[in-house]
Motif scaffolding. Structure first.
Motif, PDB file in Angstrom:
ATOM      1  N   PRO A 159     -30.639 -63.872  62.664  1.00 25.07           N
ATOM      2  CA  PRO A 159     -31.352 -63.415  63.827  1.00 25.07           C
ATOM      3  C   PRO A 159     -30.804 -62.306  64.509  1.00 25.07           C
ATOM      4  CG  PRO A 159     -30.953 -65.954  63.619  1.00 25.07           C
ATOM      5  CD  PRO A 159     -29.871 -65.213  62.899  1.00 25.07           C
ATOM      6  N   PRO A 160     -31.873 -61.660  65.264  1.00 24.34           N
ATOM      7  CA  PRO A 160     -33.345 -61.688  64.831  1.00 24.34           C
ATOM      8  C   PRO A 160     -33.559 -60.594  63.568  1.00 24.34           C
ATOM      9  CG  PRO A 160     -32.793 -60.046  66.577  1.00 24.34           C
ATOM     10  CD  PRO A 160     -31.573 -60.421  65.805  1.00 24.34           C
ATOM     11  N   ASN A 161     -33.852 -61.287  62.411  1.00 17.64           N
ATOM     12  CA  ASN A 161     -34.417 -60.397  61.182  1.00 17.64           C
ATOM     13  C   ASN A 161     -33.553 -59.422  60.740  1.00 17.64           C
ATOM     14  OD1 ASN A 161     -36.670 -62.166  61.323  1.00 17.64           O
ATOM     15  ND2 ASN A 161     -37.743 -60.658  62.454  1.00 17.64           N
ATOM     16  N   ARG A 162     -32.068 -59.800  60.793  1.00 18.27           N
ATOM     17  CA  ARG A 162     -31.094 -58.557  60.250  1.00 18.27           C
ATOM     18  C   ARG A 162     -30.491 -59.369  59.151  1.00 18.27           C
ATOM     19  NH1 ARG A 162     -28.476 -55.174  63.575  1.00 18.27           N
ATOM     20  NH2 ARG A 162     -26.400 -55.651  62.806  1.00 18.27           N
ATOM     21  N   LEU A 163     -30.050 -58.613  58.181  1.00 17.50           N
ATOM     22  CA  LEU A 163     -29.608 -58.987  56.881  1.00 17.50           C
ATOM     23  C   LEU A 163     -28.043 -59.139  57.140  1.00 17.50           C
ATOM     24  CD1 LEU A 163     -31.742 -57.029  54.515  1.00 17.50           C
ATOM     25  CD2 LEU A 163     -32.019 -59.442  55.049  1.00 17.50           C
ATOM     26  N   ARG A 164     -27.610 -60.011  56.373  1.00 17.08           N
ATOM     27  CA  ARG A 164     -26.151 -60.233  56.339  1.00 17.08           C
ATOM     28  C   ARG A 164     -25.634 -60.305  55.078  1.00 17.08           C
ATOM     29  NH1 ARG A 164     -25.134 -65.101  59.196  1.00 17.08           N
ATOM     30  NH2 ARG A 164     -24.822 -63.779  61.378  1.00 17.08           N
ATOM     31  N   LEU A 165     -24.743 -59.374  54.415  1.00 19.16           N
ATOM     32  CA  LEU A 165     -24.267 -59.503  53.050  1.00 19.16           C
ATOM     33  C   LEU A 165     -22.775 -59.815  53.353  1.00 19.16           C
ATOM     34  CD1 LEU A 165     -24.602 -58.496  50.215  1.00 19.16           C
ATOM     35  CD2 LEU A 165     -23.727 -56.260  50.651  1.00 19.16           C
ATOM     36  N   SER A 166     -22.459 -60.756  52.595  1.00 20.86           N
ATOM     37  CA  SER A 166     -21.079 -61.166  52.243  1.00 20.86           C
ATOM     38  C   SER A 166     -20.499 -60.892  50.910  1.00 20.86           C
ATOM     39  CB  SER A 166     -21.053 -62.686  52.743  1.00 20.86           C
ATOM     40  OG  SER A 166     -21.447 -63.045  53.947  1.00 20.86           O
ATOM     41  N   ALA A 167     -19.316 -60.618  51.050  1.00 22.54           N
ATOM     42  CA  ALA A 167     -18.875 -60.149  49.481  1.00 22.54           C
ATOM     43  C   ALA A 167     -17.233 -60.322  49.333  1.00 22.54           C
ATOM     44  CB  ALA A 167     -19.342 -58.788  49.127  1.00 22.54           C
ATOM     45  N   LEU A 168     -16.974 -60.636  48.398  1.00 25.57           N
ATOM     46  CA  LEU A 168     -15.259 -60.479  48.043  1.00 25.57           C
ATOM     47  C   LEU A 168     -14.958 -59.541  46.950  1.00 25.57           C
ATOM     48  CD1 LEU A 168     -12.441 -61.931  48.451  1.00 25.57           C
ATOM     49  CD2 LEU A 168     -13.097 -63.292  46.551  1.00 25.57           C
ATOM     50  N   ILE A 169     -14.375 -58.725  47.398  1.00 27.88           N
ATOM     51  CA  ILE A 169     -13.958 -57.563  46.566  1.00 27.88           C
ATOM     52  C   ILE A 169     -12.694 -57.536  46.245  1.00 27.88           C
ATOM     53  CG2 ILE A 169     -13.835 -54.902  46.434  1.00 27.88           C
ATOM     54  CD1 ILE A 169     -15.861 -54.647  48.619  1.00 27.88           C
ATOM     55  N   ARG A 170     -12.337 -57.280  44.795  1.00 32.60           N
ATOM     56  CA  ARG A 170     -10.733 -57.395  44.162  1.00 32.60           C
ATOM     57  C   ARG A 170     -10.577 -56.039  43.782  1.00 32.60           C
ATOM     58  NH1 ARG A 170     -10.847 -61.966  40.770  1.00 32.60           N
ATOM     59  NH2 ARG A 170     -10.637 -63.191  42.442  1.00 32.60           N
ATOM     60  N   GLU A 171      -9.479 -55.695  44.185  1.00 31.26           N
ATOM     61  CA  GLU A 171      -9.050 -54.433  43.412  1.00 31.26           C
ATOM     62  C   GLU A 171      -8.205 -54.671  42.052  1.00 31.26           C
ATOM     63  OE1 GLU A 171      -6.095 -50.483  44.743  1.00 31.26           O
ATOM     64  OE2 GLU A 171      -5.602 -52.588  45.274  1.00 31.26           O
ATOM     65  N   GLN A 172      -8.766 -53.705  41.054  1.00 30.30           N
ATOM     66  CA  GLN A 172      -8.363 -54.175  39.895  1.00 30.30           C
ATOM     67  C   GLN A 172      -6.832 -54.017  39.454  1.00 30.30           C
ATOM     68  OE1 GLN A 172     -10.610 -51.307  37.489  1.00 30.30           O
ATOM     69  NE2 GLN A 172     -12.574 -52.319  37.898  1.00 30.30           N
ATOM     70  N   ALA A 173      -5.996 -53.004  39.881  1.00 28.46           N
ATOM     71  CA  ALA A 173      -4.748 -52.807  39.647  1.00 28.46           C
ATOM     72  C   ALA A 173      -3.809 -53.744  40.171  1.00 28.46           C
ATOM     73  CB  ALA A 173      -4.329 -51.497  40.289  1.00 28.46           C
ATOM     74  N   THR A 174      -4.203 -54.106  41.549  1.00 25.83           N
ATOM     75  CA  THR A 174      -3.244 -55.140  42.162  1.00 25.83           C
ATOM     76  C   THR A 174      -3.720 -56.608  42.509  1.00 25.83           C
ATOM     77  OG1 THR A 174      -4.241 -54.453  44.385  1.00 25.83           O
ATOM     78  CG2 THR A 174      -2.320 -53.106  43.422  1.00 25.83           C
ATOM     79  N   GLY A 175      -4.989 -56.714  42.292  1.00 25.36           N
ATOM     80  CA  GLY A 175      -5.539 -57.971  42.496  1.00 25.36           C
ATOM     81  C   GLY A 175      -5.910 -58.290  43.955  1.00 25.36           C
ATOM     82  N   GLU A 176      -5.538 -57.338  44.944  1.00 30.56           N
ATOM     83  CA  GLU A 176      -5.678 -57.488  46.175  1.00 30.56           C
ATOM     84  C   GLU A 176      -7.233 -57.700  46.622  1.00 30.56           C
ATOM     85  OE1 GLU A 176      -5.301 -55.085  50.431  1.00 30.56           O
ATOM     86  OE2 GLU A 176      -4.596 -54.093  48.589  1.00 30.56           O
ATOM     87  N   GLU A 177      -7.295 -58.555  47.425  1.00 31.88           N
ATOM     88  CA  GLU A 177      -8.844 -59.127  47.792  1.00 31.88           C
ATOM     89  C   GLU A 177      -9.182 -58.553  49.199  1.00 31.88           C
ATOM     90  OE1 GLU A 177      -9.484 -62.821  44.696  1.00 31.88           O
ATOM     91  OE2 GLU A 177      -9.321 -63.074  46.906  1.00 31.88           O
ATOM     92  N   LEU A 178     -10.515 -58.311  49.205  1.00 29.49           N
ATOM     93  CA  LEU A 178     -10.907 -58.054  50.381  1.00 29.49           C
ATOM     94  C   LEU A 178     -12.331 -58.752  50.845  1.00 29.49           C
ATOM     95  CD1 LEU A 178     -10.396 -55.897  53.072  1.00 29.49           C
ATOM     96  CD2 LEU A 178     -12.049 -54.553  51.642  1.00 29.49           C
ATOM     97  N   ASP A 179     -12.128 -59.614  52.067  1.00 25.78           N
ATOM     98  CA  ASP A 179     -13.393 -60.235  51.993  1.00 25.78           C
ATOM     99  C   ASP A 179     -14.444 -59.570  53.162  1.00 25.78           C
ATOM    100  OD1 ASP A 179     -15.228 -62.449  52.239  1.00 25.78           O
ATOM    101  OD2 ASP A 179     -13.798 -63.922  53.149  1.00 25.78           O
ATOM    102  N   ILE A 180     -15.492 -59.278  53.001  1.00 26.44           N
ATOM    103  CA  ILE A 180     -16.348 -58.466  53.788  1.00 26.44           C
ATOM    104  C   ILE A 180     -17.679 -58.860  54.340  1.00 26.44           C
ATOM    105  CG2 ILE A 180     -15.415 -56.237  52.978  1.00 26.44           C
ATOM    106  CD1 ILE A 180     -18.258 -55.669  51.702  1.00 26.44           C
ATOM    107  N   VAL A 181     -18.031 -58.763  55.432  1.00 30.22           N
ATOM    108  CA  VAL A 181     -19.124 -59.190  56.083  1.00 30.22           C
ATOM    109  C   VAL A 181     -19.896 -57.836  56.760  1.00 30.22           C
ATOM    110  CG1 VAL A 181     -20.610 -60.735  57.468  1.00 30.22           C
ATOM    111  CG2 VAL A 181     -18.532 -61.643  56.438  1.00 30.22           C
ATOM    112  N   LEU A 182     -21.149 -57.752  56.135  1.00 33.98           N
ATOM    113  CA  LEU A 182     -21.588 -56.569  56.587  1.00 33.98           C
ATOM    114  C   LEU A 182     -23.133 -57.170  56.802  1.00 33.98           C
ATOM    115  CD1 LEU A 182     -22.294 -53.233  56.739  1.00 33.98           C
ATOM    116  CD2 LEU A 182     -23.173 -53.600  54.461  1.00 33.98           C
TER     117      LEU A 182
END
Length: 264
Positions: A159-182
């Motif tokens: 609310p109010p009528n905004r979009l929320r994109l949640s994603a988990l991104i993983r780096e290929q070489a190291t396996g490091e993960e990044l949890d993002i909310v846009l």
């Protein structure tokens, strides 16, 4: 562009062979362009009927429900209504689709949040989200990652009528993960752009700098413009955008010139 393909393919089905047109033929022509479809209804308005022999149709109305342009990707509603259509019959007899007059109409598209999230989990979409680069974000928490994969993503409405994109991104070489909310809003701008409003990005519980994020989203807004299609002989204008807790709805006007390269 999938919508334009549907319309043009339908026209080919209507006028070839001449005189063998029916709503059912048009419906089957559309189904042939899709991976699957739950329901399609086509109504061809043509009075008097002999106009068809001259390549003319008063109006075509297409109503689609549960359309799958790709496996796992569902469109809840697609409604198309054209103005009068005038096809060059001589060209059509040679196997080419050409227009004597511009083709124009209105398109209404509805995507449910449930269908969007199912699409984000489909192999069709997940494969396209692999091997992405975040270098464009600069030397930041996010931009510090190299080649990465989006291993999980979901979309919701805040609310109010905004979009929320949640994603988990993983780096290929190291396996490091990044949890993002846009989180961001959307609004129509000038009829041919969608502007990203007041974006906020949290990455591993750290806020992304507002100045840099605004600069990036402004760049996306400028790059995404429907005026790019005008060089191909097509005019597209966004008439309405609605976002609620269940769906995203978009209404647009389209005009295809007889000289359009999309007819080649």
């Amino acid at each position: 562009m999938e919508v334009i393909t549907i319309i043009l393919s339908t026209l080919m089905g209507l006028f070839s062979p001449l005189g063998a047109v029916s709503d059912e033929v048009a419906e089957q022509t559309i189904r042939n362009q899709l991976h699957d479809a739950e329901a399609i209804a086509v109504r061809i308005d043509n009075t008097p009927t002999y106009q068809l022999l001259n390549g003319q149709v008063d109006r075509i109305r297409i109503a689609g429900r549960g359309l799958f342009p790709l496996e796992g990707v569902r469109i809840d509603t697609l409604d198309i209504e054209t103005a009068a259509i005038d096809v060059n019959v001589a060209e059509l007899r040679q196997g080419d689709l050409a227009l004597d007059q511009p083709l124009q109409g209105v398109v209404h598209l509805s995507l449910t949040l449930e269908d969007i999230n199912q699409a984000l989990q489909s192999s069709t979409v997940t494969e396209s989200l692999r091997d992405i680069s975040l270098n464009a974000l600069g030397d930041t928490t996010i931009g510090g990652l190299n080649r990465s994969d989006v291993v999980r993503a979901s979309l919701s409405v805040a609310p109010p009528n905004r979009l929320r994109l949640s994603a988990l991104i993983r780096e290929q070489a190291t396996g490091e993960e990044l949890d993002i909310v846009l989180e961001f809003g959307l609004r129509l701008l000038n009829g041919y752009q969608i502007q990203i409003e007041s974006p906020q990005l949290i990455a591993n519980e750290q806020a992304f700098p507002d100045e840099l994020l605004s600069s990036l989203t402004d760049g996306v807004t400028q790059a995404f413009t429907l005026r790019n299609f005008e060089s191909q002989g097509m005019t597209l204008r966004l008439l309405e955008l609605k976002i609620d807790e269940e769906a995203i709805q978009l209404t647009a006007f389209a005009r295809l010139e007889p000289s359009s390269t999309l007819l080649d």
